[in-house]
Structure formats: structure tokens, C-alpha cells
Enzyme design. Structure first.
Site, PDB file in Angstrom:
ATOM      1  N   TYR A   1      -5.906   0.667   8.582  1.00 55.77           N
ATOM      2  CA  TYR A   1      -7.043   0.788   7.668  1.00 55.77           C
ATOM      3  C   TYR A   1      -8.315   0.265   8.314  1.00 55.77           C
ATOM      4  O   TYR A   1      -9.057  -0.511   7.725  1.00 55.77           O
ATOM      5  CB  TYR A   1      -6.732   0.101   6.334  1.00 55.77           C
TER       6      TYR A   1
ATOM      7  N   ASP B   1       5.630   0.217   3.245  1.00 55.25           N
ATOM      8  CA  ASP B   1       5.817  -1.028   3.982  1.00 55.25           C
ATOM      9  C   ASP B   1       5.511  -2.213   3.066  1.00 55.25           C
ATOM     10  O   ASP B   1       5.351  -2.044   1.855  1.00 55.25           O
ATOM     11  CB  ASP B   1       4.927  -1.044   5.238  1.00 55.25           C
TER      12      ASP B   1
ATOM     13  N   GLU C   1       5.941   9.693   3.104  1.00 56.21           N
ATOM     14  CA  GLU C   1       5.583   8.360   2.602  1.00 56.21           C
ATOM     15  C   GLU C   1       4.665   8.475   1.386  1.00 56.21           C
ATOM     16  O   GLU C   1       3.693   9.224   1.409  1.00 56.21           O
ATOM     17  CB  GLU C   1       4.878   7.548   3.707  1.00 56.21           C
TER      18      GLU C   1
ATOM     19  N   ASP D   1       0.804  -1.224   0.000  1.00 55.94           N
ATOM     20  CA  ASP D   1       0.000   0.000   0.000  1.00 55.94           C
ATOM     21  C   ASP D   1       0.839   1.277   0.000  1.00 55.94           C
ATOM     22  O   ASP D   1       0.403   2.309  -0.469  1.00 55.94           O
ATOM     23  CB  ASP D   1      -0.935   0.026   1.211  1.00 55.94           C
TER      24      ASP D   1
END
Ligand SMILES: *[C@@H]1O[C@H](CO)[C@@H](O)[C@H](O)[C@H]1NC(C)=O
Ligand SMILES: *[C@@H]1O[C@H](CO)[C@@H](O)[C@H](O)[C@H]1NC(C)=O
Ligand SMILES: *[C@@H]1O[C@H](CO)[C@@H](O)[C@H](O)[C@H]1NC(C)=O
Length: 509
Positions: free
Chosen positions: A242, A89, A485, A86
Site C-alpha cells: 500500500y 493476510d 483474494e 485488509d
């Protein structure tokens, strides 16, 4: 002083007053950003996020990556290799991955015709990398959907390349007794939207498979209603990353809306009409992202209202209008407050990874502008009427800021322009490539690379980072994941946006 000179002076004064603040270096008049280059890069990014066996023969241009996660699913006897990580990571989170696929597909559906043919091909490949995986996750319907691979705690505890990954690859599923209507509904939306992409590319076999799976995912989402984060076992895996914070009702309507768009079948229209009020009447409708679908749903369903004049759908246009008005600073005040902009003009919402809002909202501005101009309609903001050109201009300001017209004078897309983020929060990008450094780098041995102030050795070309803070400042600090990120759902809506500006670079601003 003659009248001519007076008028000339007045004109000069006006020009001075209207010129943009000088601290933002705008691309000089008559020139524009290289939208085509940015589009190519925005799609290339997805190759850096790939999990699974990478294609040979030129199908993997991000050549610094290698195969990873090949035995994902093996622990429960299924093949779940493939899909996307995603963000920075190595977890495969199904809920945001499905949203990523939906937005990539929506971009191709609306603006694919404006893409150069090679980029259309790459964009379809990016959709397919997600949907090939999503098809595996729904293969055991109506019993279950696999919604995640990887234990996020174990994963986040390591700074490790995907190719070296030796963390726990827990497989999570939803079922009748542990429902997950948000992830099932979003998966239905993704598969239905993607079916339109492959239908338009004359791949009817694949489009049929996607559509059939979309129906089954939607039936499951609707038959067993619930949020996956209400189950303690699932909650431990998906939260706090999430979690379903905003409820699953929006994804049920969203899944139905995409099935309606892809099939034109009245069953799904009736579903939206029958459930539109009960599902989501009290939710925040001015949001759009991996968790909250309301603003996107309102734009998508408005198309049907605008084109078919189905009166029962009028409230969707009213809600879409109301959302658009919050984005127009000059519009009169109403019950919904205007959205916040940074001093440099970027849409800003607190909570980190702000660029996800910038790209998703820019996409909605362009999609709604398209539906409005196709039907010669406008946005109704109380005493003010806003035309599609104003919406497009707002979107262009956001994209131009992202690409470099901002107080930092930098682009927020890796590899675009002269200055861009060098230290993104991304394991694969910041560790030596498996190609140049084939030796294993263990979990904690990556920490030195994480803390290093050196630029990342493998530029993740096309990655758009979370972006600057409320004050337009960006420090380029790998540790500050909220700013540095990249995520797949920042880039996914941007692909369609850039395609629009490839074809329409000279909106007057
Ligand atoms: C689905 O999840 C439940 C609960 O964690 C687990 O007991 C079951 O084995 C899983 N099924 C598969 C096929 O992974
Ligand atoms: C419309 O969709 C419903 C639900 O999936 C299905 O039962 C029905 O056969 C479809 N109708 C047509 C005409 O395809
Ligand atoms: C950005 O560019 C402008 C104009 O060239 C300059 O005045 C300003 O100091 C620059 N800002 C930064 C942060 O480099």
C-alpha cells in the site's frame, strides 16, 4: 403478405437481434437477484476480517473466528487492538482500512435509508469496527498517527490463522518529520463520513468524537505535507503493498470534501476552491480506489455544485461527467478513452483484484445518478446526453455479473448462489477454525492447507474475490491471489450498491 404479418415478422427479427448473447445465463425476465440476501452477506464478510477482541452475545455471527492481535501496539505502549485485516493476510494497513471505512460510511449516507433496519444496524457496526480502531490511531495527535500494525514480509511468509499469529507486529507511525498526508487525509475522510452515519442514527456523542478527530487528522495532513512512502522506514513497511503511488494531494481534497459535507463549514469549501487547481491538476482523474480518490472526489463535490450552483465548483462536474462518459460504451470518443469491458461485460482494469474497480465504479455510478436526479440534471458526453437511468443500468449490469450473470455462470461472492469460489486466498478461511481445531498451527505448518486443492473449511460468507481475468475466466485457485483474494475495499463500496438495488430491483434492462 399483409402489412400486419410483415410488421410482426419485423418485430420478431428485431427482438432476435436485440436479445442478449445466449452464453450468458441471465436471470429470467421478471425475476431478479436476491439483492437483500447479497446485502446481508456483503456486510457479514466484515466480521470475518475482524481483529481484536470479538464481541460476545451474538455480536459476532462469523462464529468460526476467535480473538486475535490483542496486544497490538503494546510494544510501543499503546492499545491498538481492533480494526480489520485488509485481505487474506493478518496485517492491519491503515491506508486501505481508512478507505474501507469511508466507503462503508458513504454507502450508508447515500443508501442507508434503503436498507432493511437490521442490515442498517449491521452496516453501522461494520463502520464502527473500523472507526473505533481509527480513533485509537489518532489519539496521539498532533504528534503522530499510527498507520499500520504488522510486518508484511514476516506476515506474508506464513500461512497462519490470526488467532495463532506470532509474526512481528511492528507498529508504524507518521509524524511532523515523517509525514503521511495520504493516510492522514483518508483517515479524516473516514472519520468525517462515519460521523454522518452515527449522527443519522442519533448517536451524537460518538458522531462528535469522530468529527473532532477528523478535524485534527485533517489539520495534521495539511500542516505536514508528504507521502508516507517517501520515508525509508515507512516505505519498508507499506511498500509494495500500500505504497502511495498516486500522491497525497487527492486525499487532502477528499478529506476536506468530507469535512465540508459533514459540517457544512465554509472553511473546508474554501480549501477545496483554493487548492483544487494546485492539488492534483495533472493527476489521472479517471480512477477511484484506495490510492486514487479523484473520480470519487469529483462525484462528491459535484453534489455541492448541482445543489448550490457554486460556479467555482463547475469543473468538478465537468470531470465527473467526463469520467461517466468513459463508462458508457456508446458515448462519442473524447480525450479520455473508454474503460475496458471483458467480452462478458465486466469492467476490467489490469493489475489484479479487479473487482475493487467494479464495486467502486458501480458505487460512483449510483451516487452520481442520485445527485443528478435530485437536481434534474444529466451527464454531458459531447454530442450525447446521458441520464441517471443509464448510469444505474451500467451499475446493475456490473452487480448482476458479480452475482452470477456471467460466462462462468458463477457468483463471485462466497455463499451467494449455487456456484461460488471455494478456494479463496485467505488464511483464516482456508485453515481449520480455531473453534474446531484449538491446537496451534505454526507459520509453516499452514503451507499444506495453502497448497491443498480442497475447498476452504470456513466459508467467508459475503467475501467478494478479485474475480475473473480479462477473458471472463476464473480458476478458483487459492494460490492465484490476484483473482482469488477478497479485500475489505472490494466489499465496502458494494454494500451501498446492493442497498440501492434492494429498494430498486427492477431497473429495466
Ligand atoms: C514512531 O516511529 C519512529 C520511527 O520508526 C520511532 O522511532 C518511534 O519510536 C515511533 N513512535 C511510537 C510512539 O511508536
Ligand atoms: C469551521 O472549521 C474551522 C476549522 O476547523 C474552525 O476553526 C471554525 O470554528 C469552524 N466554524 C464553525 C462555524 O464551526
Ligand atoms: C453457462 O450456462 C450456459 C447456459 O446454460 C451454458 O451454455 C454454458 O456452457 C455454461 N458455461 C459454463 C462455463 O459452465
Amino acid at each position: 403478405m399483409t402489412l400486419h404479418i410483415f410488421l410482426l415478422l419485423l418485430l420478431l427479427l428485431l427482438l432476435l437481434l436485440l436479445s442478449p448473447p445466449s452464453r450468458v445465463r441471465a436471470v429470467p425476465a421478471g425475476r431478479h437477484h436476491d439483492y437483500r440476501g447479497a446485502l446481508a452477506k456483503s456486510i457479514l464478510f466484515f466480521e470475518g476480517q475482524r481483529s481484536g477482541r470479538l464481541p460476545a452475545g451474538g455480536g459476532q455471527r462469523a462464529s468460526w473466528r476467535g480473538d486475535s492481535g490483542l496486544s497490538d501496539g503494546a510494544g510501543v505502549g499503546v492499545d491498538l487492538a481492533g480494526g480489520y485485516y485488509d485481505a487474506g493476510d493478518n496485517v492491519k494497513f491503515g491506508f486501505p482500512m481508512a478507505f474501507t471505512a469511508t466507503m462503508l460510511a458513504w454507502g450508508v449516507v447515500e443508501f442507508g435509508a434503503q436498507m432493511p433496519s437490521d442490515e442498517l444496524r449491521h452496516a453501522a457496526a461494520a463502520v464502527r469496527w473500523a472507526t473505533d480502531y481509527l480513533l485509537k490511531t489518532v489519539a496521539q495527535l498532533p504528534d503522530r498517527i499510527f498507520v499500520q500494525v504488522g510486518d508484511p514480509i514476516s506476515d506474508h511468509n506464513c500461512w497462519e490463522r490470526p488467532e495463532d499469529m506470532d509474526t512481528v507486529r511492528t507498529v508504524y507511525n507518521v509524524s511532523a518529520d515523517r509525514p503521511g498526508s495520504e493516510v492522514a487525509g483518508e483517515t479524516a475522510a473516514a472519520l468525517a463520513a462515519a460521523s454522518m452515519v452515527f449522527r443519522s442514527l442519533s448517536d451524537d456523542g460518538y458522531a462528535d468524537r469522530l468529527l473532532e478527530s477528523a478535524r485534527r487528522a485533517f489539520e495534521f495532513a495539511d500542516a505536514y505535507k508528504g507521502a508516507y512512502s517517501d520515508d525509508p522506514g515507512l516505505k519498508a513497511g507499506v511498500c509494495p503493498f500500500y505504497c502511495d503511488f498516486d500522491g497525497y494531494q487527492d486525499e487532502l481534497l477528499w478529506g476536506a470534501a468530507w469535512l465540508r459535507r459533514a459540517t457544512q463549514n465554509d472553511t473546508f469549501l474554501n480549501y477545496i476552491q483554493d487548492n483544487g487547481k494546485t492539488l492534483g491538476a495533472e493527476d489521472n482523474i479517471n480512477e477511484f480506489g484506495w490510492d486514487n480518490k479523484h473520480a470519487g472526489l469529483n462525484v462528491l463535490v459535484s453534489k455541492e455544485f448541482l445543489q448550490g450552483q457554486i460556479l467555482s465548483l463547475q469543473s468538478y462536474k465537468e470531470s465527473a461527467d467526463s469520467f461517466m462518459c468513459t463508462l458508457i460504451p456508446e458515448s462519442p470518443p473524447s480525450s479520455s478513452p473508454h474503460i475496458e469491458y471483458t467480452p462478458g461485460g465486466l469492467i476490467y482494469k489490469p493489475g489484479g483484484s479487479n473487482m475493487q474497480h467494479v464495486t467502486a465504479i458501480s458505487f460512483l455510478l449510483l451516487a452520481y445518478a442520485k445527485y443528478l436526479s435530485e437536481t434534474s440534471q444529466t451527464v454531458n458526453c459531447g454530442s450525447m446526453t446521458v441520464g441517471p437511468e443509464s448510469l444505474r443500468l451500467q451499475a446493475k449490469k456490473q452487480v448482476d455479473y458479480l452475482l452470477g450473470d456471467n460466462p462462468m455462470n458463477m457468483s463471485y461472492m462466497v455463499g451467494y448462489g449455487d456456484r461460488y469460489p471455494q478456494r479463496i486466498h485467505h488464511r483464516a478461511s482456508s485453515l481449520p477454525s480455531i473453534v474446531t481445531h484449538p491446537q496451534f498451527i505454526a507459520c509453516k505448518d499452514g503451507s499444506a492447507y495453502y497448497r491443498s486443492s480442497d475447498p476452504n473449511p470456513n466459508p467467508l460468507i459475503g467475501a467478494v474475490v478479485g474475480g475473473p481475468g480479462e477473458d471472463d475466466v476464473y480458476e478458483d485457485d487459492r494460490v492465484d491471489f490476484r483473482k482469488s483474494e477478497p479485500t475489505t475495499y472490494i466489499n465496502a463500496p458494494l454494500v451501498g450498491v446492493l442497498a440501492y438495488f434492494v429498494a430498486n430491483p427492477n431497473l429495466n434492462s
